[in-house]
Design a protein around this motif. Structure first.
Motif, PDB file in Angstrom:
ATOM      1  N   GLY A  55       0.783  -1.225   0.000  1.00 13.83           N
ATOM      2  CA  GLY A  55       0.000   0.000   0.000  1.00 13.83           C
ATOM      3  C   GLY A  55       0.814   1.275   0.000  1.00 13.83           C
ATOM      4  N   LYS A  56       2.157   1.176   0.038  1.00 14.34           N
ATOM      5  CA  LYS A  56       3.010   2.355   0.060  1.00 14.34           C
ATOM      6  C   LYS A  56       3.634   2.574  -1.314  1.00 14.34           C
ATOM      7  CE  LYS A  56       7.070   4.352   2.316  1.00 14.34           C
ATOM      8  NZ  LYS A  56       8.139   4.126   3.349  1.00 14.34           N
ATOM      9  N   GLN A  57       3.452   3.787  -1.851  1.00 11.09           N
ATOM     10  CA  GLN A  57       3.972   4.094  -3.179  1.00 11.09           C
ATOM     11  C   GLN A  57       5.491   4.250  -3.151  1.00 11.09           C
ATOM     12  OE1 GLN A  57       2.178   7.495  -5.061  1.00 11.09           O
ATOM     13  NE2 GLN A  57       3.642   7.550  -6.730  1.00 11.09           N
ATOM     14  N   LEU A  58       6.133   3.654  -4.151  1.00 14.37           N
ATOM     15  CA  LEU A  58       7.580   3.791  -4.308  1.00 14.37           C
ATOM     16  C   LEU A  58       7.868   4.780  -5.422  1.00 14.37           C
ATOM     17  CD1 LEU A  58       8.898   0.121  -4.063  1.00 14.37           C
ATOM     18  CD2 LEU A  58       8.386   1.733  -2.239  1.00 14.37           C
ATOM     19  N   LYS A  59       8.784   5.679  -5.176  1.00 12.11           N
ATOM     20  CA  LYS A  59       9.119   6.693  -6.174  1.00 12.11           C
ATOM     21  C   LYS A  59      10.592   6.611  -6.536  1.00 12.11           C
ATOM     22  CE  LYS A  59       5.633  10.167  -4.929  1.00 12.11           C
ATOM     23  NZ  LYS A  59       5.433  11.582  -4.522  1.00 12.11           N
ATOM     24  N   TYR A  60      10.855   6.584  -7.843  1.00 14.02           N
ATOM     25  CA  TYR A  60      12.229   6.688  -8.320  1.00 14.02           C
ATOM     26  C   TYR A  60      12.557   8.173  -8.456  1.00 14.02           C
ATOM     27  CZ  TYR A  60      16.334   6.442 -11.295  1.00 14.02           C
ATOM     28  OH  TYR A  60      17.595   6.591 -11.814  1.00 14.02           O
ATOM     29  N   LEU A  61      13.539   8.617  -7.731  1.00  9.20           N
ATOM     30  CA  LEU A  61      13.836  10.049  -7.657  1.00  9.20           C
ATOM     31  C   LEU A  61      14.666  10.559  -8.830  1.00  9.20           C
ATOM     32  CD1 LEU A  61      14.595  10.261  -3.832  1.00  9.20           C
ATOM     33  CD2 LEU A  61      12.477  10.843  -5.035  1.00  9.20           C
ATOM     34  N   GLY A  62      15.124   9.659  -9.672  1.00 10.83           N
ATOM     35  CA  GLY A  62      15.844  10.087 -10.867  1.00 10.83           C
ATOM     36  C   GLY A  62      17.252  10.559 -10.566  1.00 10.83           C
ATOM     37  N   LYS A  63      17.793  11.364 -11.463  1.00  6.93           N
ATOM     38  CA  LYS A  63      19.159  11.864 -11.313  1.00  6.93           C
ATOM     39  C   LYS A  63      19.181  12.995 -10.285  1.00  6.93           C
ATOM     40  CE  LYS A  63      20.391  10.562 -16.009  1.00  6.93           C
ATOM     41  NZ  LYS A  63      20.802  11.025 -17.365  1.00  6.93           N
ATOM     42  N   ARG A  64      20.139  12.908  -9.381  1.00  9.64           N
ATOM     43  CA  ARG A  64      20.238  13.905  -8.314  1.00  9.64           C
ATOM     44  C   ARG A  64      21.675  14.397  -8.187  1.00  9.64           C
ATOM     45  NH1 ARG A  64      17.973  11.092  -3.183  1.00  9.64           N
ATOM     46  NH2 ARG A  64      18.595   9.187  -4.260  1.00  9.64           N
ATOM     47  N   TYR A  65      21.798  15.625  -7.708  1.00  6.38           N
ATOM     48  CA  TYR A  65      23.100  16.294  -7.664  1.00  6.38           C
ATOM     49  C   TYR A  65      23.194  17.096  -6.361  1.00  6.38           C
ATOM     50  CZ  TYR A  65      22.163  15.538 -12.642  1.00  6.38           C
ATOM     51  OH  TYR A  65      21.816  14.996 -13.860  1.00  6.38           O
ATOM     52  N   PHE A  66      24.297  16.906  -5.628  1.00  5.89           N
ATOM     53  CA  PHE A  66      24.470  17.597  -4.353  1.00  5.89           C
ATOM     54  C   PHE A  66      25.830  18.283  -4.279  1.00  5.89           C
ATOM     55  CE2 PHE A  66      21.620  14.009  -3.469  1.00  5.89           C
ATOM     56  CZ  PHE A  66      20.533  14.682  -2.940  1.00  5.89           C
ATOM     57  N   MET A  67      25.852  19.381  -3.536  1.00  8.11           N
ATOM     58  CA  MET A  67      27.070  20.105  -3.197  1.00  8.11           C
ATOM     59  C   MET A  67      27.304  19.935  -1.703  1.00  8.11           C
ATOM     60  SD  MET A  67      27.499  24.265  -3.090  1.00  8.11           S
ATOM     61  CE  MET A  67      27.422  24.488  -4.853  1.00  8.11           C
ATOM     62  N   LEU A  68      28.522  19.531  -1.343  1.00  4.08           N
ATOM     63  CA  LEU A  68      28.884  19.324   0.054  1.00  4.08           C
ATOM     64  C   LEU A  68      30.119  20.152   0.400  1.00  4.08           C
ATOM     65  CD1 LEU A  68      28.868  17.593   2.782  1.00  4.08           C
ATOM     66  CD2 LEU A  68      30.433  16.057   1.573  1.00  4.08           C
ATOM     67  N   ASN A  69      30.113  20.736   1.592  1.00  2.00           N
ATOM     68  CA  ASN A  69      31.301  21.404   2.115  1.00  2.00           C
ATOM     69  C   ASN A  69      32.028  20.386   2.989  1.00  2.00           C
ATOM     70  OD1 ASN A  69      33.280  23.051   3.139  1.00  2.00           O
ATOM     71  ND2 ASN A  69      31.894  24.590   3.967  1.00  2.00           N
ATOM     72  N   LYS A  70      33.039  19.758   2.431  1.00  2.00           N
ATOM     73  CA  LYS A  70      33.712  18.638   3.096  1.00  2.00           C
ATOM     74  C   LYS A  70      34.632  19.105   4.219  1.00  2.00           C
ATOM     75  CE  LYS A  70      37.250  15.118   2.230  1.00  2.00           C
ATOM     76  NZ  LYS A  70      38.117  15.691   3.262  1.00  2.00           N
ATOM     77  N   PRO A  71      34.502  18.510   5.401  1.00  2.00           N
ATOM     78  CA  PRO A  71      35.447  18.792   6.486  1.00  2.00           C
ATOM     79  C   PRO A  71      36.680  17.886   6.364  1.00  2.00           C
ATOM     80  CG  PRO A  71      33.301  17.977   7.301  1.00  2.00           C
ATOM     81  CD  PRO A  71      33.406  17.653   5.852  1.00  2.00           C
ATOM     82  N   GLN A  72      37.703  18.180   7.126  1.00  2.00           N
ATOM     83  CA  GLN A  72      38.830  17.263   7.241  1.00  2.00           C
ATOM     84  C   GLN A  72      38.387  15.988   7.941  1.00  2.00           C
ATOM     85  OE1 GLN A  72      42.178  19.084   9.186  1.00  2.00           O
ATOM     86  NE2 GLN A  72      42.767  20.275   7.395  1.00  2.00           N
ATOM     87  N   GLY A  73      39.102  14.895   7.651  1.00  2.00           N
ATOM     88  CA  GLY A  73      38.831  13.642   8.344  1.00  2.00           C
ATOM     89  C   GLY A  73      37.847  12.727   7.654  1.00  2.00           C
ATOM     90  N   TYR A  74      37.261  13.181   6.547  1.00  2.00           N
ATOM     91  CA  TYR A  74      36.311  12.365   5.779  1.00  2.00           C
ATOM     92  C   TYR A  74      36.936  11.977   4.443  1.00  2.00           C
ATOM     93  CZ  TYR A  74      32.593  13.488   9.066  1.00  2.00           C
ATOM     94  OH  TYR A  74      31.813  13.596  10.204  1.00  2.00           O
ATOM     95  N   VAL A  75      36.705  10.732   4.036  1.00  2.00           N
ATOM     96  CA  VAL A  75      37.225  10.269   2.755  1.00  2.00           C
ATOM     97  C   VAL A  75      36.128  10.293   1.701  1.00  2.00           C
ATOM     98  CG1 VAL A  75      39.043   8.858   3.762  1.00  2.00           C
ATOM     99  CG2 VAL A  75      36.790   7.848   3.363  1.00  2.00           C
ATOM    100  N   CYS A  76      36.533  10.507   0.463  1.00  2.00           N
ATOM    101  CA  CYS A  76      35.589  10.551  -0.659  1.00  2.00           C
ATOM    102  C   CYS A  76      35.433   9.155  -1.249  1.00  2.00           C
ATOM    103  CB  CYS A  76      36.063  11.543  -1.713  1.00  2.00           C
ATOM    104  SG  CYS A  76      35.953  13.260  -1.202  1.00  2.00           S
ATOM    105  N   ALA A  77      34.779   8.295  -0.480  1.00  2.00           N
ATOM    106  CA  ALA A  77      34.533   6.923  -0.901  1.00  2.00           C
ATOM    107  C   ALA A  77      33.154   6.520  -0.419  1.00  2.00           C
ATOM    108  CB  ALA A  77      35.590   5.992  -0.321  1.00  2.00           C
ATOM    109  N   ASN A  78      32.586   5.503  -1.065  1.00  2.00           N
ATOM    110  CA  ASN A  78      31.274   5.020  -0.635  1.00  2.00           C
ATOM    111  C   ASN A  78      31.364   4.254   0.679  1.00  2.00           C
ATOM    112  OD1 ASN A  78      31.111   5.380  -3.708  1.00  2.00           O
ATOM    113  ND2 ASN A  78      28.970   5.160  -3.151  1.00  2.00           N
ATOM    114  N   HIS A  79      32.485   3.535   0.864  1.00  2.00           N
ATOM    115  CA  HIS A  79      32.684   2.762   2.088  1.00  2.00           C
ATOM    116  C   HIS A  79      34.166   2.815   2.464  1.00  2.00           C
ATOM    117  CE1 HIS A  79      28.652   1.064   1.597  1.00  2.00           C
ATOM    118  NE2 HIS A  79      28.975   0.808   0.344  1.00  2.00           N
ATOM    119  N   ASP A  80      34.430   2.840   3.748  1.00  2.00           N
ATOM    120  CA  ASP A  80      35.804   2.803   4.229  1.00  2.00           C
ATOM    121  C   ASP A  80      35.806   2.207   5.630  1.00  2.00           C
ATOM    122  OD1 ASP A  80      38.670   4.211   3.486  1.00  2.00           O
ATOM    123  OD2 ASP A  80      38.331   4.089   5.643  1.00  2.00           O
TER     124      ASP A  80
END
Length: 236
Positions: A55-80
């Motif tokens: 009974g819950k509708q699923l929505k495909y959100l399509g192509k998305r784009y984000f801007m992030l202000n990255k701090p030190q100490g974070y890696v640019c990877a999906n998993h680490d």
């Protein structure tokens, strides 16, 4: 996600469930396509179909784009396994399909673009596309006019046969410069400064092409790109 696609693949993707569990839901009659129950996992659906699970509708959100202000100490990877990643800072669904368009080192701060649009990110990361990335660089030694000119002309990096491509370099004060490069070699800015007998103390990315880091974003904050910002990359 490309359409048409199988119903079980779609539900698995949106709900982040194993395909085996999705198939059980389908067999139980919990999944409908445009209001009609389906019990076949291999039914093909289009992006315009209305999909509901329990009974819950699923929505495909399509192509998305984000801007992030990255701090030190974070890696640019999906998993680490050792460090938090930039994706830990995003509160968004279905992030498993996202990637960073132009990575930053763990100790580098500033503008990071994150998307699920591979063609768009290729426009940023491919050296052939000549997308300049602009950095604010604080250095250990005084910035000389000779070193600026060498950076503008191209320098020889350690273990590299070819010179770097011409850069844009301007001094901000004695120990800081603004540097724009259109390549993405490993630790490139740090290696470029080492090539002119200097050392990077702090590194911050301000800009990618004509997309400038939003001054209203504190470190660790993000926002969706505007359509105008998305179009900047496709237009050049």
């Amino acid at each position: 996600m490309k359409f048409p696609c199988r119903i079980d693949k779609f539900v698995s993707h949106i709900n982040e469930l194993p395909r085996s569990k999705v198939k059980i839901l389908i067999k139980k009659g919990e999944v409908t396509i445009n209001g009609i129950v389906t019990k076949k996992s291999d039914v093909q659906i289009s992006a315009n179909d209305l999909i509901e699970v329990s009974g819950k509708q699923l929505k495909y959100l399509g192509k998305r784009y984000f801007m992030l202000n990255k701090p030190q100490g974070y890696v640019c990877a999906n998993h680490d396994e050792l460090h938090p990643t930039v994706f830990d800072l995003l509160n968004e669904p279905n992030l498993k399909d996202f990637h960073v368009a132009g990575r930053l080192d763990i100790d580098t701060t500033g503008l990071v673009l994150i998307t699920n649009d591979g063609d768009w990110s290729h426009q940023i990361t491919s050296p052939k596309k000549q997308k300049f990335k602009t950095y604010l660089v604080e250095t250990k030694e005084i910035i000389t006019e000779e070193s600026l000119e060498n950076l503008r002309q191209g320098v020889a990096l350690h273990n590299e046969k070819q010179l770097t491509r011409p850069a844009q370099a301007e001094a901000i004060d004695k120990y800081a410069l603004r540097l724009s490069i259109c390549e993405g070699k490993y630790h490139q800015v740090k290696r470029m400064l080492a090539a002119v007998e200097n050392h990077v103390v702090e590194l911050h990315r301000e800009k990618i092409s004509d997309i400038t880091l939003d001054a209203n974003l504190a470190q660790g904050e993000y926002r969706p790109l505007t359509q105008q910002e998305v179009d900047i990359i496709n237009a050049k």
